[in-house]
Design an enzyme around this catalytic site. Structure first.
Site, PDB file in Angstrom:
ATOM      1  N   HIS A  82      64.642  23.347  36.503  1.00 12.19           N
ATOM      2  CA  HIS A  82      64.736  24.449  37.466  1.00 12.19           C
ATOM      3  C   HIS A  82      63.467  24.509  38.303  1.00 12.19           C
ATOM      4  O   HIS A  82      62.370  24.355  37.793  1.00 12.19           O
ATOM      5  CB  HIS A  82      64.921  25.780  36.728  1.00 12.19           C
ATOM      6  CG  HIS A  82      65.096  26.931  37.656  1.00 12.19           C
ATOM      7  ND1 HIS A  82      66.315  27.262  38.195  1.00 12.19           N
ATOM      8  CD2 HIS A  82      64.197  27.788  38.197  1.00 12.19           C
ATOM      9  CE1 HIS A  82      66.158  28.287  39.012  1.00 12.19           C
ATOM     10  NE2 HIS A  82      64.887  28.626  39.035  1.00 12.19           N
ATOM     11  N   ARG A 107      66.717  44.335  43.728  1.00 16.21           N
ATOM     12  CA  ARG A 107      65.270  44.100  43.863  1.00 16.21           C
ATOM     13  C   ARG A 107      64.898  43.739  45.291  1.00 16.21           C
ATOM     14  O   ARG A 107      63.853  44.148  45.805  1.00 16.21           O
ATOM     15  CB  ARG A 107      64.848  42.950  42.935  1.00 16.21           C
ATOM     16  CG  ARG A 107      64.752  43.355  41.488  1.00 16.21           C
ATOM     17  CD  ARG A 107      64.753  42.130  40.603  1.00 16.21           C
ATOM     18  NE  ARG A 107      63.685  41.211  40.953  1.00 16.21           N
ATOM     19  CZ  ARG A 107      63.699  39.908  40.671  1.00 16.21           C
ATOM     20  NH1 ARG A 107      64.707  39.376  40.026  1.00 16.21           N
ATOM     21  NH2 ARG A 107      62.697  39.145  41.013  1.00 16.21           N
ATOM     22  N   LYS A 130      69.791  32.896  33.681  1.00 19.32           N
ATOM     23  CA  LYS A 130      70.770  31.950  34.238  1.00 19.32           C
ATOM     24  C   LYS A 130      70.722  30.617  33.494  1.00 19.32           C
ATOM     25  O   LYS A 130      71.746  29.974  33.293  1.00 19.32           O
ATOM     26  CB  LYS A 130      70.514  31.753  35.729  1.00 19.32           C
ATOM     27  CG  LYS A 130      70.997  32.954  36.557  1.00 19.32           C
ATOM     28  CD  LYS A 130      70.641  32.855  38.011  1.00 19.32           C
ATOM     29  CE  LYS A 130      69.177  33.062  38.220  1.00 19.32           C
ATOM     30  NZ  LYS A 130      68.748  33.582  39.486  1.00 19.32           N
ATOM     31  N   ASP A 163      72.321  39.676  36.607  1.00 18.46           N
ATOM     32  CA  ASP A 163      71.212  39.182  37.437  1.00 18.46           C
ATOM     33  C   ASP A 163      71.588  39.239  38.910  1.00 18.46           C
ATOM     34  O   ASP A 163      70.762  39.583  39.757  1.00 18.46           O
ATOM     35  CB  ASP A 163      70.830  37.753  37.034  1.00 18.46           C
ATOM     36  CG  ASP A 163      69.772  37.209  37.983  1.00 18.46           C
ATOM     37  OD1 ASP A 163      68.675  37.796  38.026  1.00 18.46           O
ATOM     38  OD2 ASP A 163      70.041  36.240  38.712  1.00 18.46           O
ATOM     39  N   SER A 186      65.114  36.824  35.240  1.00 14.73           N
ATOM     40  CA  SER A 186      66.191  36.426  36.150  1.00 14.73           C
ATOM     41  C   SER A 186      66.477  34.925  36.016  1.00 14.73           C
ATOM     42  O   SER A 186      67.629  34.510  35.829  1.00 14.73           O
ATOM     43  CB  SER A 186      65.770  36.790  37.583  1.00 14.73           C
ATOM     44  OG  SER A 186      66.524  36.111  38.534  1.00 14.73           O
TER      45      SER A 186
END
Ligand code: URA
Length: 434
Positions: free
Chosen positions: A81, A167, A186, A160, A182
């Site tokens: 990621h 947010r 995921k 999320d 967050s």
């Protein structure tokens, strides 16, 4: 349970327990908590932070707010990621290399938002590529050819999705517990066994300083540990765009050339080889990082990575003729070459400004519903620390919006600084948190 009391506790810097966090996440996702109460709690978290245990509980509550994939039948799946960047085509190049080396790749990626690009939009530039496979098709493809990459399913961590949107409109994006929960929610929902993270910092990243990037990386690593998932994080420099191109088709062409011809821009290569070496380590395919980098080099040069790339794209419906002959891609209607206004060394190519310019050329979206223009983009011929002569070509702009050409040219020349002194070039991988 009483939502007003939960808000009061966080407002007064007290620690929320697991049940309170679960109550909030479950009921907010179900639409049973009004936006103003959710906003108040998120702002209190933003201002007062969260302890490690609270962040873990928030992560797990969000991860289990929707579907959680079970990829255990596929072997040791190592996810990757990035916290986002400009010109980041790492996934396109790295994942077929990993699959060619026997690491199962079962990955979900996101779309572009704001000035950062998204892997799913880039893959959709290949005509026919299907980003929405069913879970059965997704897993069957990984079983068969070792790789599949799809968009996030709609029921992946829905809490999320809601909280992220909230947010965004209450100015609570840049908070370490909120970002780390967050992202990790995921990754957990997507079935990751272990995770290699690229935490970007600098002008074109969420985290502006290396110190903040390290704190974010450590927070995600801690969540991973508490959830029995091994996490290694690279801290990378996102001051200038990564590689030579920023856009969609142009980034796929750059990735294709890297796999086909082994031509990879130096900074991009450093990130790909380091991430890949740690992925191999986590997958149990080699403990020695420098030997792992040699394996990666060999996989590209033998053509095995390119063959896997073609196999993957074809299996997912993409027309590989475009990869075999990139001239097939339509060009944008307008192209403009950008020349160096004076002699010297490139001091800066401001990543965020470049991301914003490319967005305004048509490649970005302001809302999730916006269509993006795959042909729009910028290709650079020079990078930071390169020497340029006056009048030498430094970049090329492509767009279908004629009215943007002159504006983009002016903005791009402002984003590229040229000076007399040769600047010190810093490494792209700034730190590794193991
Ligand atoms: N990426 C995410 O998925 N979430 C954040 O909060 C920030 C970046």
């Amino acid at each position: 349970m009483d939502m007003i009391e939960i808000i009061r506790k966080k407002r007064d810097k007290e620690t929320l327990n697991k049940e309170e966090i679960k109550y909030f996440v479950k009921n907010y996702t179900a639409g049973k908590i009004p936006e103003e109460q959710a906003a108040a709690l998120i702002m209190a978290i933003y201002l007062n932070g969260m302890e490690e245990e609270e962040t873990k509980n928030l992560t797990l509550a969000m991860a289990y707010s929707g579907d959680v994939l079970d990829l255990s039948g596929l072997g040791n799946v190592v996810d990757k990621h990035s916290t986002g960047g400009v010109g980041d085509k790492v996934t396109l190049i790295l994942m077929p290399i990993m699959a060619a080396l026997g690491v199962p790749v079962a990955k979900m990626s996101g779309r572009a938002l704001g000035y950062t690009g998204g892997t799913i939009d880039k893959l959709e530039s290949i005509p026919g590529y299907r980003v929405n496979l069913t879970e059965e098709e997704f897993q069957a493809q990984v079983q068969k050819i070792g790789i599949s990459l799809i968009g996030q399913t709609s029921n992946l961590a829905p809490a999320d999705k809601k909280l992220y949107a909230l947010r965004d409109v209450i100015s609570c994006t840049e908070s370490i517990p909120l970002i780390s929960s967050s992202i990790m929610s995921k990754k957990i929902a997507a079935g990751a066994g272990s995770i290699v993270l690229e935490v970007t910092c600098g002008d074109g990243a969420f985290m502006k300083t290396k110190e903040d990037a390290i704190s974010l990386a450590k927070s995600m690593q801690k969540i991973g540990k508490l959830c029995q998932k091994q996490v290694v994080a690279l801290i990378t420099n996102m001051e200038e765009p990564l590689g030579y191109s920023v856009g969609n088709i142009c980034e796929v062409i750059e990735a294709n050339r890297a796999l086909k011809e082994g031509i990879i821009e130096k900074d991009l290569k450093e990130v790909i080889f380091t991430l890949g070496a740690y992925m191999l380590q986590l997958a149990g395919k080699g403990q020695d990082i420098s030997k792992n980098k040699e394996q990666i080099e060999e996989t590209i040069h033998s053509g095995r990575a390119y063959q896997k790339w073609l196999e993957w794209i074809e299996a997912q419906g993409g027309d590989i003729q475009y990869l075999q002959n990139p001239n097939l891609w339509e060009k944008a209607n307008y192209q403009l070459e950008i020349y160096a206004p004076k002699e010297g060394y490139i001091q800066k190519i401001k990543a965020r400004a470049v991301g914003e310019i490319v967005g305004s050329l048509g490649a970005g979206r302001q809302t999730k519903e916006d269509m993006i223009d795959k042909e729009a983009g910028i290709v650079f011929y020079k990078k930071v620390a390169d020497k340029v002569e006056k009048g030498e070509k430094i970049a090329q702009i492509s767009t279908n919006k004629k009215e943007m050409l002159e504006i983009a040219q002016k903005q791009l020349l402002e984003a590229i600084e040229i000076g007399e002194e040769e600047p010190q070039k810093f490494p792209t991988v700034l730190d590794i948190i193991e």
